[in-house]
Write an enzyme that holds these catalytic residues in place. Structure first.
Site, PDB file in Angstrom:
ATOM      1  N   LYS A  22     -13.479  -0.381   6.142  1.00 52.44           N
ATOM      2  CA  LYS A  22     -14.060  -1.192   5.066  1.00 52.44           C
ATOM      3  C   LYS A  22     -15.112  -2.150   5.599  1.00 52.44           C
ATOM      4  O   LYS A  22     -16.213  -2.220   5.076  1.00 52.44           O
ATOM      5  CB  LYS A  22     -12.986  -2.011   4.344  1.00 52.44           C
ATOM      6  CG  LYS A  22     -11.619  -1.391   4.292  1.00 52.44           C
ATOM      7  CD  LYS A  22     -11.452  -0.399   3.198  1.00 52.44           C
ATOM      8  CE  LYS A  22     -10.099   0.283   3.347  1.00 52.44           C
ATOM      9  NZ  LYS A  22      -9.760   1.153   2.285  1.00 52.44           N
ATOM     10  N   TRP A  30       0.869  -1.191   0.000  1.00 57.00           N
ATOM     11  CA  TRP A  30       0.000   0.000   0.000  1.00 57.00           C
ATOM     12  C   TRP A  30       0.901   1.235   0.000  1.00 57.00           C
ATOM     13  O   TRP A  30       1.816   1.339   0.830  1.00 57.00           O
ATOM     14  CB  TRP A  30      -0.881  -0.033   1.260  1.00 57.00           C
ATOM     15  CG  TRP A  30      -1.828   1.107   1.415  1.00 57.00           C
ATOM     16  CD1 TRP A  30      -2.622   1.649   0.450  1.00 57.00           C
ATOM     17  CD2 TRP A  30      -2.096   1.848   2.618  1.00 57.00           C
ATOM     18  NE1 TRP A  30      -3.380   2.681   0.984  1.00 57.00           N
ATOM     19  CE2 TRP A  30      -3.075   2.814   2.310  1.00 57.00           C
ATOM     20  CE3 TRP A  30      -1.614   1.779   3.929  1.00 57.00           C
ATOM     21  CZ2 TRP A  30      -3.572   3.712   3.254  1.00 57.00           C
ATOM     22  CZ3 TRP A  30      -2.112   2.656   4.865  1.00 57.00           C
ATOM     23  CH2 TRP A  30      -3.081   3.605   4.537  1.00 57.00           C
ATOM     24  N   ASP A  87      -0.909  -5.537   9.251  1.00 63.50           N
ATOM     25  CA  ASP A  87      -1.911  -4.549   8.837  1.00 63.50           C
ATOM     26  C   ASP A  87      -3.172  -5.341   8.496  1.00 63.50           C
ATOM     27  O   ASP A  87      -3.174  -6.154   7.571  1.00 63.50           O
ATOM     28  CB  ASP A  87      -1.381  -3.768   7.617  1.00 63.50           C
ATOM     29  CG  ASP A  87      -2.306  -2.615   7.257  1.00 63.50           C
ATOM     30  OD1 ASP A  87      -3.438  -2.557   7.790  1.00 63.50           O
ATOM     31  OD2 ASP A  87      -1.899  -1.768   6.435  1.00 63.50           O
TER      32      ASP A  87
HETATM   33  C1  LMR Z   1      -6.879   2.284  -0.455  1.00 66.31           C
HETATM   34  O1  LMR Z   1      -5.855   1.595  -0.449  1.00 66.31           O
HETATM   35  O2  LMR Z   1      -7.403   2.684  -1.501  1.00 66.31           O
HETATM   36  C2  LMR Z   1      -7.542   2.638   0.842  1.00 66.31           C
HETATM   37  O3  LMR Z   1      -6.893   2.029   1.894  1.00 66.31           O
HETATM   38  C3  LMR Z   1      -7.762   4.084   1.016  1.00 66.31           C
HETATM   39  C4  LMR Z   1      -6.498   4.834   1.313  1.00 66.31           C
HETATM   40  O4  LMR Z   1      -6.481   5.547   2.311  1.00 66.31           O
HETATM   41  O5  LMR Z   1      -5.532   4.729   0.549  1.00 66.31           O
END
Ligand code: LMR
Length: 397
Positions: A246, A130, A211
């Site tokens: 979510k 991420w 996470d």
């Molecule tokens: C995402 O990965 O799209 C979500 O977790 C929202 C974010 O804050 O990035």
């Protein structure tokens, strides 16, 4: 001061939503940010959330501060959710939880806590991960390293590479793992592989930091906690960042939690005392509303039953969209085998669309995809899927 300073680039995920909002094309589709959408393309408030909010309005007596670590009833519910009702870790008192504003704050608080006592620890993230992991842990002062994870050739996990890399991580370093529904790839470890990784952590001494933002979006709330259970059972220090954005649809309420698991109850008590100092100097104490809503739902069996049904509906709709996307791309004659999309789990798929394709989709058809080709399956509906598949066919020609 600002005269000589260049503007920062927009956020790679949330910045895309800003652009999407400005787009005037009535057929625009947002496959970017990880927000669930129903078959009508909207993000409704869950029925269980509405009901809990109504009850909260009736029973809430004060808006005074919560304790620094947040609401204790919520913290206990979070522990049971992420570790299971009959967890030995809970019985033995070797776990503490502080309620945090969303998964992002949970990650940051955990990161600050570890770094306070081990300032030389490096932090390892999967390749890819991420995008905001790099931002959060970088801002906390960590040197960030990557361990192997995804193999773009076969669009699957490279488990040998992952194990080789994690074997070399020094004791005391922090390893961030996605407990389920890996973001961005949608590719997860099997249960057997999780057991091996937990054994490796116990043997080598690196610190797992899980996470856990998509519990319930893989196979189910109980099934998805398998990884957390393995690290908890290993009798080592372990951190879990939960997000309820979510799975409760509480995106704008910022409901999350940071959980610290330790080898003994005494250590857990010490950890909590320091967790509180980190929270106090960051945001003092957490916002109440979202967490109290989640707590009511988790603690009342009727609300919980409705929640589990609604969560199952979200999970199943996403799985159906995976199938429809593969069928739609095949029907459009798009070159390649897209069956991997059906094997991935959670909200996202690493589509394999190049940045060139991603740029064309946005420019020509107002379809918004995160750079690197991550798509949010929940952005697809029966009414836009044909449009998206036709646009992909055009962009890939
Ligand atoms: C995402 O990965 O799209 C979500 O977790 C929202 C974010 O804050 O990035």
């Amino acid at each position: 001061m600002w005269k000589s300073i260049q503007p920062a680039p927009p956020d790679s995920i949330l910045g895309l939503t800003d652009e999407f909002r400005k787009d005037k094309n009535p057929e625009k589709v947002n496959l970017g940010v990880g927000v669930y959408k129903d078959e009508n393309g909207s993000t409704p408030i869950l029925r269980c959330v509405k009901a809990a909010e109504e009850e909260l309005v009736k029973i809430e007596k004060t808006k005074s501060y919560l304790p620094i670590s947040g609401d204790p009833v919520y913290a206990a519910a979070v522990q049971r959710l992420i570790l299971g009702e009959s967890s030995d870790v809970i019985k033995d008192g070797r776990v503490v939880t502080a309620h945090a504003p969303g998964g992002t704050c949970a990650l940051r608080v955990g990161a600050d806590l570890i770094r306070k006592f081990n300032p030389v620890a490096k932090l390892w993230v999967s390749s890819p991960t991420w995008a905001n992991h790099n931002g959060i842990f970088g801002a906390a002062g960590y040197e960030i390293k990557q361990y192997g994870y995804y193999n773009p050739q076969n669009r699957d996990l490279d488990f040998d590479l992952l194990m080789n890399d994690l074997l070399k991580v020094p004791a005391g370093d922090v390893v961030v793992l996605h407990a389920c529904c890996h973001n961005p790839s949608g590719v997860d470890l099997t249960n057997g592989q999780w057991q091996q990784v937990a054994e490796l952590a116990a043997r080598t001494g690196w610190i797992p930091f899980l996470d856990f933002a998509y519990q319930g979006f893989g196979d189910g709330v109980d099934e998805d906690r398998f990884a957390v259970e393995q690290f908890a059972a290993a009798g080592i220090d372990c951190y879990v960042a939960s997000s309820f954005s979510k799975n409760f649809g509480l995106y704008n309420e910022r409901a999350g939690a940071i959980t610290v698991i330790t080898p003994s109850a005494d250590e857990a008590t010490v950890a909590m005392s320091h967790l509180k100092t980190v929270v106090r100097t960051n945001y003092s104490n957490p916002p109440a509303h979202g967490a109290l809503v989640a707590s009511l739902i988790l603690n009342q069996s009727e609300l919980r039953t409705v929640w589990l049904e609604e969560l199952a509906d979200m999970r199943e709709r996403i799985k159906n969209m995976r199938k429809s996307l593969v069928q739609g791309l095949n029907a459009q004659g798009v070159d390649g085998d897209f069956s991997f999309i059906e094997k991935q789990r959670g909200m996202f798929s690493f589509s394999g669309w190049s940045d060139d394709v991603v740029a064309k989709l946005r420019k020509d058809d107002s379809i918004y995809v995160v750079g690197g080709g991550r798509i949010n399956l929940a952005g697809l509906t029966r009414s836009n899927i044909e449009y998206v598949c036709a646009a992909v066919a055009k962009a890939m020609k």
